[in-house]
Design a protein around this motif. Structure first.
Motif, short mmCIF file in Angstrom:
data_model
loop_
_atom_site.label_atom_id
_atom_site.label_comp_id
_atom_site.label_asym_id
_atom_site.label_seq_id
_atom_site.Cartn_x
_atom_site.Cartn_y
_atom_site.Cartn_z
N THR A 248 8.00 -7.47 -4.79
CA THR A 248 7.04 -6.64 -4.06
C THR A 248 7.50 -6.48 -2.62
O THR A 248 7.92 -7.44 -1.97
CB THR A 248 5.65 -7.30 -4.09
OG1 THR A 248 5.23 -7.39 -5.45
CG2 THR A 248 4.65 -6.48 -3.31
N THR B 154 6.72 -4.91 1.40
CA THR B 154 5.72 -4.46 2.37
C THR B 154 6.28 -3.21 3.03
O THR B 154 7.32 -3.25 3.68
CB THR B 154 5.43 -5.54 3.42
OG1 THR B 154 4.87 -6.68 2.76
CG2 THR B 154 4.44 -5.03 4.46
N ASP C 51 3.95 -2.29 -4.55
CA ASP C 51 4.17 -2.69 -3.17
C ASP C 51 2.87 -2.79 -2.38
O ASP C 51 1.85 -2.20 -2.74
CB ASP C 51 5.10 -1.69 -2.46
CG ASP C 51 6.54 -1.81 -2.92
OD1 ASP C 51 6.87 -2.78 -3.62
OD2 ASP C 51 7.34 -0.93 -2.57
N ASP C 52 2.96 -3.53 -1.29
CA ASP C 52 1.87 -3.63 -0.32
C ASP C 52 2.11 -2.51 0.70
O ASP C 52 3.00 -2.61 1.54
CB ASP C 52 1.92 -5.00 0.35
CG ASP C 52 0.68 -5.31 1.17
OD1 ASP C 52 -0.30 -4.55 1.09
OD2 ASP C 52 0.70 -6.33 1.90
N THR D 50 -3.59 0.32 2.27
CA THR D 50 -4.27 0.09 3.55
C THR D 50 -4.03 1.28 4.47
O THR D 50 -2.88 1.59 4.80
CB THR D 50 -3.77 -1.19 4.22
OG1 THR D 50 -3.99 -2.30 3.34
CG2 THR D 50 -4.52 -1.44 5.53
N ARG E 54 -1.76 -8.87 9.76
CA ARG E 54 -1.89 -8.75 8.31
C ARG E 54 -0.68 -9.21 7.52
O ARG E 54 -0.82 -9.65 6.37
CB ARG E 54 -2.18 -7.29 7.94
CG ARG E 54 -3.59 -6.80 8.29
CD ARG E 54 -3.71 -5.32 7.98
NE ARG E 54 -5.07 -4.82 8.11
CZ ARG E 54 -5.96 -4.75 7.13
NH1 ARG E 54 -5.63 -5.18 5.92
NH2 ARG E 54 -7.17 -4.28 7.32
N VAL E 55 0.52 -9.08 8.08
CA VAL E 55 1.73 -9.37 7.30
C VAL E 55 2.69 -10.24 8.11
O VAL E 55 2.62 -10.29 9.34
CB VAL E 55 2.45 -8.07 6.87
CG1 VAL E 55 1.52 -7.19 6.05
CG2 VAL E 55 3.00 -7.30 8.07
#
Length: 263
Positions: free
Chosen positions: A3, A5, A28-29, A48, A70-71
């Motif tokens: 996955t 980002t 994926d994010d 998002t 957030r990441v």
């Protein structure tokens, strides 16, 4: 596949949106940045949406701060945000709008997110523009086009500046300058009705489908190039000896960007 980002600037329309949806479908994010809240609400709930107008530096700082909260890493930064302006207008910082959105925002995002990109295993930045187009020129003595403004001149100059931005980038992230060619994409609402009609007719005859244009971007996120800089025109790799990728021009641009007004 692992996955990823993925951060997409200008992801509520056209190529940015198509890239966001394709990567989301792969699991994926995905973070999409855009100024149109209504369009942002039409994205799948798992994406998002960050509602900010990237033409202003304060908004970009807010975006960067939210992403840091957030990441822990960003695998891919896809830079698509652009909007034509028939008449000259200025951002909240009194910068010419096309310069602010199509060029400076891309520099600011890449620099603001640099530590998060460096934290990824194989990070990539994809700057979507007109690499390979050598028409137009950079008005080094009037970057804000206070004299002789035209929509085409502003777009051409910002495109040339983006080429030099990639040519001068250094860091862990691989930098890809990507020219998709004429694509059925983009927001033409600022244009007058006659010109919008002409573009629609041309698009019907000659434009590439969005899915075709974004396919290389989607794949680059999984397999970034080995080279620090890659220039692609509709899938064809261009020589880095192009005049628009001149190292001396890149050095000159980065010297200009050292001014605190562009921080």
């Amino acid at each position: 596949m692992n996955t990823k980002t993925v951060v997409i600037a200008g992801g509520t329309d056209g190529m940015g949106r198509a890239t966001a949806l394709a990567r989301f479908e792969r699991g994926d994010d995905v973070f999409v940045i855009g100024s149109n809240a209504a369009k942002g609400r039409t994205l799948p709930s798992g994406i998002t949406f960050i509602n900010q107008d990237l033409s202003g530096g304060t908004a970009i700082k807010a975006v960067v701060a939210e992403l840091y909260a957030r990441v822990s890493a960003v695998d891919a930064l896809v830079l698509c945000a652009n909007r034509v302006s028939p008449a000259r207008r200025e951002t909240s910082e009194h910068l010419e709008y096309t310069f602010g959105l199509y060029f400076l925002a891309r520099h600011r995002l890449a620099e603001g997110l640099r530590p998060l990109l460096e934290a990824a295993a194989a990070p990539v930045i994809v700057n979507v523009g007109g690499v390979g187009v050598t028409k137009g020129r950079i008005a080094w003595d009037d970057l804000q086009l206070r004299t002789g403004y035209s929509m085409v001149r502003a777009q051409m100059q910002a495109g040339r500046l983006n080429d030099l931005l990639g040519a001068g980038y250094s860091g862990k992230a691989r930098y890809v300058l990507y020219h998709p060619g004429f694509t059925k994409s983009g927001d033409h609402s600022p244009l007058n009705p006659v010109l919008r009609g002409v573009l629609r007719a041309l698009a019907f005859v000659a434009a590439r489908p969005v899915a075709e244009s974004v396919a290389p971007i989607v794949d680059l996120i999984d397999t970034p190039p080995a080279a620090q800089l890659t220039a692609l025109d509709r899938g064809r790799e261009l020589p880095l000896s192009l005049s628009s990728l001149d190292p001396a021009g890149a050095a000159r641009l980065h010297a200009v960007l050292a001014d605190e007004a562009f921080a």
